[in-house]
Design a protein around this motif. Structure first.
Motif, mmCIF file in Angstrom:
data_model
loop_
_atom_site.group_PDB
_atom_site.id
_atom_site.type_symbol
_atom_site.label_atom_id
_atom_site.label_comp_id
_atom_site.label_asym_id
_atom_site.label_seq_id
_atom_site.Cartn_x
_atom_site.Cartn_y
_atom_site.Cartn_z
ATOM 1 N N LEU A 1 1.174 -1.431 0.247
ATOM 2 C CA LEU A 1 -0.108 0.185 0.129
ATOM 3 C C LEU A 1 1.238 1.226 -0.016
ATOM 4 N N LYS A 2 0.356 2.259 -0.673
ATOM 5 C CA LYS A 2 0.990 3.191 -0.744
ATOM 6 C C LYS A 2 0.642 4.704 -0.946
ATOM 7 N N THR A 3 1.690 5.491 -0.738
ATOM 8 C CA THR A 3 0.151 6.959 -0.095
ATOM 9 C C THR A 3 1.070 7.424 -1.133
ATOM 10 N N TYR A 4 -0.160 8.861 -1.590
ATOM 11 C CA TYR A 4 0.593 10.245 -2.032
ATOM 12 C C TYR A 4 -0.153 11.251 -1.222
ATOM 13 N N MET A 5 0.349 12.328 -0.664
ATOM 14 C CA MET A 5 -0.279 13.226 -0.697
ATOM 15 C C MET A 5 0.073 14.203 -1.444
ATOM 16 N N GLN A 6 -1.215 14.745 -2.068
ATOM 17 C CA GLN A 6 -0.867 15.784 -3.256
ATOM 18 C C GLN A 6 -1.556 17.074 -2.620
ATOM 19 N N ARG A 7 -2.202 17.470 -3.914
ATOM 20 C CA ARG A 7 -2.903 18.493 -3.586
ATOM 21 C C ARG A 7 -3.546 18.868 -5.055
ATOM 22 N N VAL A 8 -5.570 19.628 -4.833
ATOM 23 C CA VAL A 8 -5.962 19.165 -6.247
ATOM 24 C C VAL A 8 -6.373 21.093 -6.277
ATOM 25 N N ASP A 9 -6.467 21.701 -7.217
ATOM 26 C CA ASP A 9 -6.168 23.448 -6.686
ATOM 27 C C ASP A 9 -5.591 23.372 -5.545
ATOM 28 N N GLU A 10 -5.888 24.173 -4.225
ATOM 29 C CA GLU A 10 -5.424 25.112 -3.532
ATOM 30 C C GLU A 10 -5.896 23.979 -2.329
ATOM 31 N N ARG A 11 -6.209 22.718 -2.133
ATOM 32 C CA ARG A 11 -6.502 22.024 -0.869
ATOM 33 C C ARG A 11 -5.995 20.459 -0.922
ATOM 34 N N PRO A 12 -5.329 20.288 -0.178
ATOM 35 C CA PRO A 12 -4.589 18.563 0.506
ATOM 36 C C PRO A 12 -5.481 17.390 -0.350
ATOM 37 N N ARG A 13 -4.776 16.210 -0.894
ATOM 38 C CA ARG A 13 -5.371 15.973 -1.006
ATOM 39 C C ARG A 13 -4.762 14.812 -0.750
ATOM 40 N N LEU A 14 -5.284 13.206 -0.309
ATOM 41 C CA LEU A 14 -4.166 12.100 -0.043
ATOM 42 C C LEU A 14 -4.893 11.002 -0.888
ATOM 43 N N LEU A 15 -4.110 10.173 -2.298
ATOM 44 C CA LEU A 15 -3.786 8.869 -2.926
ATOM 45 C C LEU A 15 -3.382 7.992 -2.760
ATOM 46 N N VAL A 16 -4.893 6.941 -2.522
ATOM 47 C CA VAL A 16 -3.655 5.272 -1.971
ATOM 48 C C VAL A 16 -3.881 4.757 -3.495
ATOM 49 N N LYS A 17 -2.042 3.828 -2.889
ATOM 50 C CA LYS A 17 -2.518 3.034 -4.439
ATOM 51 C C LYS A 17 -2.420 1.281 -3.828
ATOM 52 N N ILE A 18 -2.996 0.924 -3.874
ATOM 53 C CA ILE A 18 -2.795 -0.896 -3.113
ATOM 54 C C ILE A 18 -2.908 -1.374 -4.580
ATOM 55 N N GLU A 19 -1.969 -2.613 -4.251
ATOM 56 C CA GLU A 19 -0.557 -3.646 -5.378
ATOM 57 C C GLU A 19 -1.078 -4.909 -4.805
ATOM 58 N N THR A 20 -1.199 -6.039 -5.963
ATOM 59 C CA THR A 20 -1.276 -7.041 -6.210
ATOM 60 C C THR A 20 -0.039 -8.443 -6.139
ATOM 61 N N SER A 21 -0.161 -9.765 -5.821
ATOM 62 C CA SER A 21 0.508 -10.354 -6.544
ATOM 63 C C SER A 21 0.493 -10.316 -7.936
ATOM 64 N N GLU A 22 -0.876 -10.226 -8.696
ATOM 65 C CA GLU A 22 -0.979 -10.153 -10.547
ATOM 66 C C GLU A 22 -0.697 -9.371 -10.588
ATOM 67 N N GLY A 23 -0.059 -8.023 -9.919
ATOM 68 C CA GLY A 23 0.630 -6.966 -11.313
ATOM 69 C C GLY A 23 -0.687 -5.722 -11.065
ATOM 70 N N ILE A 24 -2.370 -6.268 -10.610
ATOM 71 C CA ILE A 24 -2.924 -5.441 -11.502
ATOM 72 C C ILE A 24 -2.914 -4.409 -9.583
ATOM 73 N N SER A 25 -3.040 -3.409 -9.877
ATOM 74 C CA SER A 25 -3.523 -2.331 -8.794
ATOM 75 C C SER A 25 -4.525 -1.134 -8.875
ATOM 76 N N GLY A 26 -5.141 -0.952 -7.635
ATOM 77 C CA GLY A 26 -6.223 -0.198 -7.539
ATOM 78 C C GLY A 26 -5.562 1.217 -6.777
ATOM 79 N N TRP A 27 -6.478 2.758 -6.959
ATOM 80 C CA TRP A 27 -6.583 3.909 -6.471
ATOM 81 C C TRP A 27 -7.877 4.013 -5.264
ATOM 82 N N GLY A 28 -7.203 4.749 -4.228
ATOM 83 C CA GLY A 28 -8.323 5.672 -3.761
ATOM 84 C C GLY A 28 -7.961 6.590 -3.149
#
Length: 379
Positions: free
Chosen positions: A6-33
């Protein structure tokens, strides 16, 4: 298939902070939230690291099981931060499940009940009527919007006589109605700034004759009986829910007949899994759902799949973003609606992970309103 990281990325959208999350799997398929940043933004990444250990090695397609596990391993019900973190994990799991099946997420929810998703644009301020006309006409020309949300306050509501502000608001909406196309719809977001319910009733009366789309969160959400009384005494559609978390809180509101429209946030309540439970409760009470969505392109994508599959959906909040470079192909309105992407599995949006390597975090704090006597008020 099993969860590997599980990876986290603290970013922004316009002038507000937003946190994105990536989950990775053994099959190389990943998902975002995406998480909702309630305020202590930097508390979310370590919380997500902690939650990851509860799901590491599990099959990500068992979304219901894993979200139950995350909720049930808490001794006490998770609050704002806990549910925001679980929301992002839930999103990422659904994204993986869709990609693994080769289907859009809405097809995993029983399929779409509508062909496109209607959106309204949050203007959020109370611009001069002529400027509001020009702004909404431009948004209509660019994206086909016919619905908008503005503020009922033309000035600081704590300065001057309350009755004068009520009159000004009524006159303001009347003028907007005079100079904008008759098919345009306008909602009013009062931002929970009113403490006394009778004042919220007076403000509702001032806008009622001009047919608002809805009247959003005039008072604080905590005391449910106040919402029941408020709804019984006003003649406009009453909307609330962005500050409520679980199906149990929404059930209390619905049982009290405290709203015509609920506005849960899919990045707050625990994700798609809990959002659907809340919406089904609302449907059983003849209440529609207009999701709270002042978020980024990823959260918008998640919302679109919810809205596509939910029978009692009403309208989705969406304001076009100026700065979100990591979103390669964000959903954008066409003719005032979001088109579905049936040929794309998962959420149907591409995230440029390389772009996320750049630190683009921006600090943001909600400003505290001060009354003329120096005391604080809800912002």
């Amino acid at each position: 298939m099993y969860i590997t990281s599980l990876k986290t990325y603290m970013q922004r959208v316009d002038e507000r902070p937003r946190l994105l999350v990536k989950i990775e799997t053994s099959e190389g398929i990943s998902g975002w939230g995406e998480c909702y940043n309630h305020g202590p933004d930097l508390a979310l990444p370590p919380l997500l690291d902690y939650l990851f250990h509860q799901i590491e090695g599990e099959d990500p397609r068992r979304v219901e099981y894993l979200i139950l596990k995350l909720n049930q391993q808490c001794r006490f019900p998770p609050g704002a931060l806990g549910l925001a973190a679980i929301s992002a994990i839930d999103h990422a799991l659904w994204d993986i499940a869709g990609k693994a099946a080769g289907l859009p997420v809405y097809m995993l929810l029983g399929g779409n009940v509508r062909d496109r998703v209607k959106v309204y644009c949050g203007v959020y301020t109370a611009p001069d009527p002529e400027y509001a006309r020009d702004q909404t006409l431009q948004l209509h020309e660019d994206y086909g919007y016919t619905a908008f949300k503005i503020s009922p306050y033309r000035r600081d509501l704590h300065k001057g006589r309350w009755g004068e502000l009520v009159r000004e608001t009524g006159d303001y909406f009347g003028r907007i109605r005079e100079i904008t196309p008759s098919e345009f719809e306008f909602a009013f977001d009062a931002h929970a700034k009113i403490f006394e319910p009778y004042q919220a009733i007076q403000l509702a009366a001032a806008i009622a004759s001009h047919d608002p789309l809805f009247y959003e969160e005039p008072i604080r959400p905590e005391h449910i009986p106040a919402w029941s009384e408020l709804k019984s005494k006003i003649n406009v559609p009453l909307a609330t829910g962005e500050s409520l978390y679980s199906r149990f809180e929404f059930l209390a509101l619905l049982n009290a007949r405290g709203a015509d429209i609920i506005q849960p946030d899919i990045c707050v309540v625990g994700g798609m899994t809990e959002m659907r439970r809340i919406a089904t409760l609302a449907e059983a009470h003849y209440v529609t759902v207009a999701p709270h969505n002042p978020m980024g392109p990823l959260a918008t994508a998640v919302n679109i799949h919810f809205c596509a599959a939910q029978p009692n959906f009403k309208i989705l909040e969406f304001k076009p973003h100026v700065h979100a470079p990591w979103a390669v192909d964000p959903y954008m309105p066409v003719d005032g609606h979001m088109e579905l992407r049936p040929d794309r599995p998962g959420w149907g949006i591409e995230i440029d992970e390389a772009c996320l390597q750049k630190d683009d975090y921006v600090h943001w704090e909600r400003k505290i309103t001060r009354k003329p006597d120096g005391s604080t008020a809800y912002p």
